[in-house]
Motif scaffolding. Structure first.
Motif, PDB file in Angstrom:
ATOM      1  N   CYS A 148      -3.018  -0.100   9.345  1.00  0.00           N
ATOM      2  CA  CYS A 148      -3.084   1.258   9.913  1.00  0.00           C
ATOM      3  C   CYS A 148      -4.433   1.937   9.664  1.00  0.00           C
ATOM      4  O   CYS A 148      -4.632   3.076  10.087  1.00  0.00           O
ATOM      5  CB  CYS A 148      -1.938   2.100   9.367  1.00  0.00           C
ATOM      6  N   ARG A 149      -5.305   1.249   8.939  1.00  0.00           N
ATOM      7  CA  ARG A 149      -6.659   1.749   8.669  1.00  0.00           C
ATOM      8  C   ARG A 149      -6.730   2.970   7.764  1.00  0.00           C
ATOM      9  O   ARG A 149      -7.766   3.631   7.691  1.00  0.00           O
ATOM     10  CB  ARG A 149      -7.418   2.025   9.982  1.00  0.00           C
ATOM     11  N   LYS A 150      -5.625   3.279   7.101  1.00  0.00           N
ATOM     12  CA  LYS A 150      -5.699   4.348   6.099  1.00  0.00           C
ATOM     13  C   LYS A 150      -6.714   3.949   5.028  1.00  0.00           C
ATOM     14  O   LYS A 150      -6.806   2.794   4.650  1.00  0.00           O
ATOM     15  CB  LYS A 150      -4.320   4.530   5.455  1.00  0.00           C
ATOM     16  N   LYS A 151      -7.470   4.936   4.542  1.00  0.00           N
ATOM     17  CA  LYS A 151      -8.441   4.686   3.476  1.00  0.00           C
ATOM     18  C   LYS A 151      -7.708   4.131   2.251  1.00  0.00           C
ATOM     19  O   LYS A 151      -6.653   4.635   1.864  1.00  0.00           O
ATOM     20  CB  LYS A 151      -9.135   6.007   3.128  1.00  0.00           C
ATOM     21  N   LEU A 152      -8.238   3.085   1.672  1.00  0.00           N
ATOM     22  CA  LEU A 152      -7.571   2.435   0.533  1.00  0.00           C
ATOM     23  C   LEU A 152      -8.497   2.310  -0.669  1.00  0.00           C
ATOM     24  O   LEU A 152      -9.615   1.826  -0.548  1.00  0.00           O
ATOM     25  CB  LEU A 152      -7.152   1.011   0.905  1.00  0.00           C
ATOM     26  N   THR A 153      -8.002   2.740  -1.824  1.00  0.00           N
ATOM     27  CA  THR A 153      -8.666   2.422  -3.076  1.00  0.00           C
ATOM     28  C   THR A 153      -7.652   1.659  -3.934  1.00  0.00           C
ATOM     29  O   THR A 153      -6.497   1.484  -3.533  1.00  0.00           O
ATOM     30  CB  THR A 153      -9.087   3.696  -3.838  1.00  0.00           C
ATOM     31  N   LEU A 168      -5.284  -8.295   0.138  1.00  0.00           N
ATOM     32  CA  LEU A 168      -5.435  -6.858  -0.089  1.00  0.00           C
ATOM     33  C   LEU A 168      -6.699  -6.554  -0.885  1.00  0.00           C
ATOM     34  O   LEU A 168      -7.448  -5.620  -0.547  1.00  0.00           O
ATOM     35  CB  LEU A 168      -4.193  -6.319  -0.804  1.00  0.00           C
ATOM     36  N   GLU A 169      -6.973  -7.347  -1.903  1.00  0.00           N
ATOM     37  CA  GLU A 169      -8.192  -7.113  -2.691  1.00  0.00           C
ATOM     38  C   GLU A 169      -9.439  -7.295  -1.828  1.00  0.00           C
ATOM     39  O   GLU A 169     -10.409  -6.538  -1.944  1.00  0.00           O
ATOM     40  CB  GLU A 169      -8.229  -8.054  -3.909  1.00  0.00           C
ATOM     41  N   LYS A 219      -6.107   2.659  -6.327  1.00  0.00           N
ATOM     42  CA  LYS A 219      -4.976   3.515  -6.709  1.00  0.00           C
ATOM     43  C   LYS A 219      -3.953   3.624  -5.594  1.00  0.00           C
ATOM     44  O   LYS A 219      -2.898   4.216  -5.773  1.00  0.00           O
ATOM     45  CB  LYS A 219      -5.480   4.923  -7.062  1.00  0.00           C
ATOM     46  N   GLN A 220      -4.282   3.101  -4.421  1.00  0.00           N
ATOM     47  CA  GLN A 220      -3.383   3.281  -3.281  1.00  0.00           C
ATOM     48  C   GLN A 220      -2.597   2.037  -2.908  1.00  0.00           C
ATOM     49  O   GLN A 220      -2.144   1.910  -1.784  1.00  0.00           O
ATOM     50  CB  GLN A 220      -4.175   3.838  -2.086  1.00  0.00           C
ATOM     51  N   TYR A 221      -2.472   1.120  -3.862  1.00  0.00           N
ATOM     52  CA  TYR A 221      -1.523   0.028  -3.679  1.00  0.00           C
ATOM     53  C   TYR A 221      -0.948  -0.379  -5.021  1.00  0.00           C
ATOM     54  O   TYR A 221      -1.476   0.012  -6.073  1.00  0.00           O
ATOM     55  CB  TYR A 221      -2.141  -1.148  -2.929  1.00  0.00           C
ATOM     56  N   HIS A 222       0.112  -1.129  -4.976  1.00  0.00           N
ATOM     57  CA  HIS A 222       0.827  -1.485  -6.206  1.00  0.00           C
ATOM     58  C   HIS A 222       1.594  -2.781  -5.971  1.00  0.00           C
ATOM     59  O   HIS A 222       1.946  -3.106  -4.833  1.00  0.00           O
ATOM     60  CB  HIS A 222       1.778  -0.358  -6.607  1.00  0.00           C
ATOM     61  N   PRO A 223       1.880  -3.519  -7.059  1.00  0.00           N
ATOM     62  CA  PRO A 223       2.720  -4.708  -6.902  1.00  0.00           C
ATOM     63  C   PRO A 223       4.114  -4.298  -6.440  1.00  0.00           C
ATOM     64  O   PRO A 223       4.561  -3.177  -6.716  1.00  0.00           O
ATOM     65  CB  PRO A 223       2.794  -5.301  -8.316  1.00  0.00           C
ATOM     66  N   LEU A 224       4.745  -5.203  -5.731  1.00  0.00           N
ATOM     67  CA  LEU A 224       6.089  -4.935  -5.213  1.00  0.00           C
ATOM     68  C   LEU A 224       7.030  -5.930  -5.867  1.00  0.00           C
ATOM     69  O   LEU A 224       6.852  -7.147  -5.724  1.00  0.00           O
ATOM     70  CB  LEU A 224       6.037  -5.129  -3.705  1.00  0.00           C
ATOM     71  N   PHE A 225       8.018  -5.431  -6.591  1.00  0.00           N
ATOM     72  CA  PHE A 225       8.918  -6.316  -7.334  1.00  0.00           C
ATOM     73  C   PHE A 225      10.165  -6.618  -6.515  1.00  0.00           C
ATOM     74  O   PHE A 225      11.173  -5.913  -6.613  1.00  0.00           O
ATOM     75  CB  PHE A 225       9.263  -5.700  -8.695  1.00  0.00           C
ATOM     76  N   ILE A 226      10.085  -7.638  -5.684  1.00  0.00           N
ATOM     77  CA  ILE A 226      11.262  -8.041  -4.925  1.00  0.00           C
ATOM     78  C   ILE A 226      11.523  -9.515  -5.190  1.00  0.00           C
ATOM     79  O   ILE A 226      10.676 -10.219  -5.676  1.00  0.00           O
ATOM     80  CB  ILE A 226      11.115  -7.816  -3.406  1.00  0.00           C
ATOM     81  N   THR A 259       0.856  -1.178   0.000  1.00  0.00           N
ATOM     82  CA  THR A 259       0.000   0.000   0.000  1.00  0.00           C
ATOM     83  C   THR A 259       0.901   1.240   0.000  1.00  0.00           C
ATOM     84  O   THR A 259       2.096   1.156   0.305  1.00  0.00           O
ATOM     85  CB  THR A 259      -0.842   0.035   1.282  1.00  0.00           C
ATOM     86  N   VAL A 260       0.334   2.410  -0.298  1.00  0.00           N
ATOM     87  CA  VAL A 260       1.141   3.626  -0.229  1.00  0.00           C
ATOM     88  C   VAL A 260       1.458   3.996   1.219  1.00  0.00           C
ATOM     89  O   VAL A 260       2.364   4.795   1.473  1.00  0.00           O
ATOM     90  CB  VAL A 260       0.484   4.818  -0.976  1.00  0.00           C
ATOM     91  N   CYS A 261       0.748   3.407   2.170  1.00  0.00           N
ATOM     92  CA  CYS A 261       1.126   3.593   3.586  1.00  0.00           C
ATOM     93  C   CYS A 261       2.278   2.670   3.977  1.00  0.00           C
ATOM     94  O   CYS A 261       2.734   2.697   5.123  1.00  0.00           O
ATOM     95  CB  CYS A 261      -0.079   3.441   4.518  1.00  0.00           C
ATOM     96  N   GLY A 262       2.756   1.838   3.041  1.00  0.00           N
ATOM     97  CA  GLY A 262       3.977   1.071   3.267  1.00  0.00           C
ATOM     98  C   GLY A 262       3.770  -0.291   3.886  1.00  0.00           C
ATOM     99  O   GLY A 262       4.736  -0.925   4.325  1.00  0.00           O
ATOM    100  N   HIS A 263       2.520  -0.761   3.918  1.00  0.00           N
ATOM    101  CA  HIS A 263       2.242  -2.081   4.484  1.00  0.00           C
ATOM    102  C   HIS A 263       2.092  -3.113   3.373  1.00  0.00           C
ATOM    103  O   HIS A 263       1.542  -2.815   2.315  1.00  0.00           O
ATOM    104  CB  HIS A 263       1.006  -1.997   5.395  1.00  0.00           C
TER     105      HIS A 263
END
Ligand SMILES: [Zn+2]
Ligand SMILES: [Zn+2]
Ligand SMILES: [Zn+2]
Ligand SMILES: [Zn+2]
Lengths: 74, 74
Positions: free
Chosen positions: B60-65, B47-48, B67-74, B36-40
């Motif tokens: 952290c209960r930040k509002k999520l849409t 997540l979906e 647009k506020q998360y992304h795949p993480l390439f590790i 998420t953009v909050c870093g979790h």
């Protein structure tokens, strides 16, 4: 006797894609592990440098501003 | 003889903060590791579900849409 435990799964080691320092080293040296919204992971030092100088992701060249990355809590 | 190598540094194992599956397991089971953009960090399935049901980050209960998360390439 307990049954044998399964073999450990391979786990990725998270590293900065510029300086290649691992997450462990980054934390020990007072930097922050960060992710861009394009999903690429860097230490805060390398990412701030890239945003200042090139304004793009060092890996995929997506345009980057300070709003397009965030600390990663792992 | 080569000098002894230094002890390995402790590296975090990245896991979904809801189901606790590790990054290795998530990849092996055709899910995507996401931040998420909050870093979790979560697996795509958890997540979906959170975005659909609660519309907030499970940590952290930040509002999520979407647009506020992304795949993480590790
Ligand atoms: Zn770096
Ligand atoms: Zn990128
Ligand atoms: Zn999960
Ligand atoms: Zn969060």
């Amino acid at each position: 006797l307990p049954p044998p435990s399964p073999p450990p799964r391979e786990q990725p080691i998270v590293s900065c894609l510029v300086c290649l320092d691992s997450a462990g080293t980054i934390k020990e040296t007072s930097r922050t592990l960060c992710s861009t919204v394009c999903g690429h992971v860097f230490c805060s030092t390398c990412l701030e440098e890239a945003v200042k100088r090139k304004k793009q992701c060092p890996v995929c060249r997506k345009k980057l501003t300070k709003k397009q990355y965030h600390p990663l809590f792992i």
